[in-house]
Motif scaffolding. Sequence first.
Motif, mmCIF file in Angstrom:
data_model
loop_
_atom_site.group_PDB
_atom_site.id
_atom_site.type_symbol
_atom_site.label_atom_id
_atom_site.label_comp_id
_atom_site.label_asym_id
_atom_site.label_seq_id
_atom_site.Cartn_x
_atom_site.Cartn_y
_atom_site.Cartn_z
ATOM 1 N N TYR A 5 87.210 88.857 120.295
ATOM 2 C CA TYR A 5 87.443 90.240 119.859
ATOM 3 C C TYR A 5 88.389 90.957 120.826
ATOM 4 O O TYR A 5 89.343 91.613 120.408
ATOM 5 C CB TYR A 5 86.116 90.987 119.753
ATOM 6 C CG TYR A 5 86.290 92.486 119.618
ATOM 7 C CD1 TYR A 5 86.636 93.057 118.407
ATOM 8 C CD2 TYR A 5 86.156 93.327 120.730
ATOM 9 C CE1 TYR A 5 86.828 94.425 118.284
ATOM 10 C CE2 TYR A 5 86.335 94.689 120.617
ATOM 11 C CZ TYR A 5 86.676 95.238 119.398
ATOM 12 O OH TYR A 5 86.876 96.586 119.298
ATOM 13 N N THR A 6 88.124 90.824 122.141
ATOM 14 C CA THR A 6 88.973 91.490 123.139
ATOM 15 C C THR A 6 90.401 90.965 123.072
ATOM 16 O O THR A 6 91.368 91.735 123.198
ATOM 17 C CB THR A 6 88.387 91.289 124.545
ATOM 18 O OG1 THR A 6 87.063 91.830 124.579
ATOM 19 C CG2 THR A 6 89.231 91.985 125.596
ATOM 20 N N VAL A 9 92.120 92.664 120.309
ATOM 21 C CA VAL A 9 92.492 94.030 120.679
ATOM 22 C C VAL A 9 93.813 94.016 121.457
ATOM 23 O O VAL A 9 94.695 94.862 121.232
ATOM 24 C CB VAL A 9 91.381 94.695 121.501
ATOM 25 C CG1 VAL A 9 91.852 96.052 122.059
ATOM 26 C CG2 VAL A 9 90.131 94.906 120.652
ATOM 27 N N GLN A 13 97.365 95.779 120.491
ATOM 28 C CA GLN A 13 98.135 96.680 121.353
ATOM 29 C C GLN A 13 99.623 96.361 121.282
ATOM 30 O O GLN A 13 100.464 97.261 121.165
ATOM 31 C CB GLN A 13 97.654 96.553 122.804
ATOM 32 C CG GLN A 13 96.329 97.212 123.093
ATOM 33 C CD GLN A 13 96.033 97.215 124.578
ATOM 34 O OE1 GLN A 13 96.930 97.339 125.406
ATOM 35 N NE2 GLN A 13 94.765 97.068 124.926
ATOM 36 N N TRP A 106 91.488 102.257 124.844
ATOM 37 C CA TRP A 106 91.494 100.974 124.151
ATOM 38 C C TRP A 106 90.134 100.304 124.337
ATOM 39 O O TRP A 106 89.517 100.405 125.399
ATOM 40 C CB TRP A 106 92.576 100.065 124.720
ATOM 41 C CG TRP A 106 93.974 100.454 124.362
ATOM 42 C CD1 TRP A 106 94.873 101.067 125.191
ATOM 43 C CD2 TRP A 106 94.640 100.244 123.122
ATOM 44 N NE1 TRP A 106 96.066 101.262 124.533
ATOM 45 C CE2 TRP A 106 95.952 100.760 123.257
ATOM 46 C CE3 TRP A 106 94.265 99.668 121.911
ATOM 47 C CZ2 TRP A 106 96.876 100.720 122.223
ATOM 48 C CZ3 TRP A 106 95.192 99.622 120.873
ATOM 49 C CH2 TRP A 106 96.479 100.143 121.030
ATOM 50 N N ASP A 107 89.692 99.589 123.316
ATOM 51 C CA ASP A 107 88.365 98.964 123.394
ATOM 52 C C ASP A 107 88.438 97.604 124.100
ATOM 53 O O ASP A 107 88.156 96.552 123.528
ATOM 54 C CB ASP A 107 87.758 98.808 122.001
ATOM 55 C CG ASP A 107 86.261 98.533 122.078
ATOM 56 O OD1 ASP A 107 85.609 99.109 122.974
ATOM 57 O OD2 ASP A 107 85.756 97.750 121.250
ATOM 58 N N THR A 108 88.820 97.670 125.367
ATOM 59 C CA THR A 108 88.766 96.507 126.248
ATOM 60 C C THR A 108 87.768 96.810 127.366
ATOM 61 O O THR A 108 87.532 97.984 127.690
ATOM 62 C CB THR A 108 90.135 96.209 126.878
ATOM 63 O OG1 THR A 108 90.510 97.319 127.715
ATOM 64 C CG2 THR A 108 91.198 96.000 125.800
ATOM 65 N N TRP A 132 82.668 100.565 118.217
ATOM 66 C CA TRP A 132 83.592 99.814 119.051
ATOM 67 C C TRP A 132 82.779 98.890 119.961
ATOM 68 O O TRP A 132 82.056 99.354 120.833
ATOM 69 C CB TRP A 132 84.474 100.769 119.863
ATOM 70 C CG TRP A 132 85.329 101.624 118.977
ATOM 71 C CD1 TRP A 132 85.106 102.905 118.593
ATOM 72 C CD2 TRP A 132 86.543 101.228 118.336
ATOM 73 N NE1 TRP A 132 86.100 103.341 117.750
ATOM 74 C CE2 TRP A 132 87.001 102.330 117.576
ATOM 75 C CE3 TRP A 132 87.287 100.042 118.334
ATOM 76 C CZ2 TRP A 132 88.167 102.282 116.824
ATOM 77 C CZ3 TRP A 132 88.451 99.997 117.570
ATOM 78 C CH2 TRP A 132 88.883 101.110 116.840
#
Length: 416
Positions: A5-6, A9, A13, A106-108, A132
């Motif tokens: 998932y990461t 993301v 970006q 950002w969803d990191t 998220w």
Amino acid sequence: MMWLYTFLVLIAQVVVRVLGLFNPKLKAFIQGRDQLKNELKSVSKNERWIWFHAASLGEFEQGLPIMQAIKNKYPDYRLVVTFFSPSGYQIRKNHPLPDAVHYLPWDTPWDVRRFLNTYQPEMAFLVKYEFWPNLLDSLYARQIPTFLVSGLFRPSQAFFKWYGGFFRKRLRTFTQFFVQTPASEQLLRNIGIQNVRCSGDTRYDRVQATVDRFEPFEGFEAFTQGNRVLVAGSCWPPEEALMFRFIEEHKPNLKWIIAPHRLDAASLNTLEAAMPKPCVRFSKRGQANLHEAKSILVDTMGYLSRLYAYGNMAIVGGGYGTAGLHNILEPAAFGLPVIIGPNHQKFPEAAALIEAGGCFEAPDYEAFAASLNRWVSNEALCQQDGMNSRNFIINHQGATAKVMTYLEFFLTQITH
């Protein structure tokens, strides 16, 4: 699974940065997140923070009654609000209630960590349907109480599918769900989520607050005096085409306030050319003869909810496309009957207001014209349908109070 998932993301970006070279909205989306690092450096470390996150403007309005209630009840807390979309951020970044407003990081893991290390929120509130994974896992790991308010769930969502285990796991990170409908509550209970309450939709409280604290626009009585007015809110080209065909064929004795969703110069110029004359732009109302005007083109955002106060009937956009139905509760709060398009299945308030007799679905021009003609030719019937709308809003108050009752109990439990 989380690493994948990461990774996605990070890919997103890169894609968004490239697309942002050609799209102003995506460019603002990127720039806002790039600026977040510097914004966080100036945050006070000596404050107690509560975090609210809203996807965009509509979700912010949904969360606003709870923000206000928390400010009133717990003045020692400060509120930080984040937005996912540029439209919500740009319009509400200077709102007086939050103490800080940012874009959502950002969803990191590292971006979320930086934000949480800076604010160290004591509670987090996510509005409607923001899920998220890295953010939720980080809040849970830090034991930060996390609430979903005005939540809305549908069977088609991944949480309720055979392949949705990754997403269902994120639901376990919430301290409490406050959902809008019994159907949403049952969906969660069916997958083993028991910390859920059907509290209703806080937007009903929000629109009632707009009525209670109404601030009139100077000189607008000259426009409405002795006239009936139709307000078209957040309309798109399909609604505009229906309105102008109706005006051409029926020449109704109405004045018009039209607030389009698209506010770029080309769209405004095209719309203005088609509107009944004389037409006055809202931004130039102070320099115009409103008494003589036949229509007002709302070319500025942030005023529509108050403009419904000057109407007798309303059209609300979004129901003829896929972008989503706009807010029908705002005109209903001022006692206006409403016409919408047929695409409203994801908005339970639409079906409820239709059943209450305050909203009418017009799948085509014939139905659209028939609904408008009912109101134009029979003022008493228009007023009765408007009263149905008003009573509908009154009967659905109280979601904020339910959330606050639980929150007061919860805070008592964790502080003793």
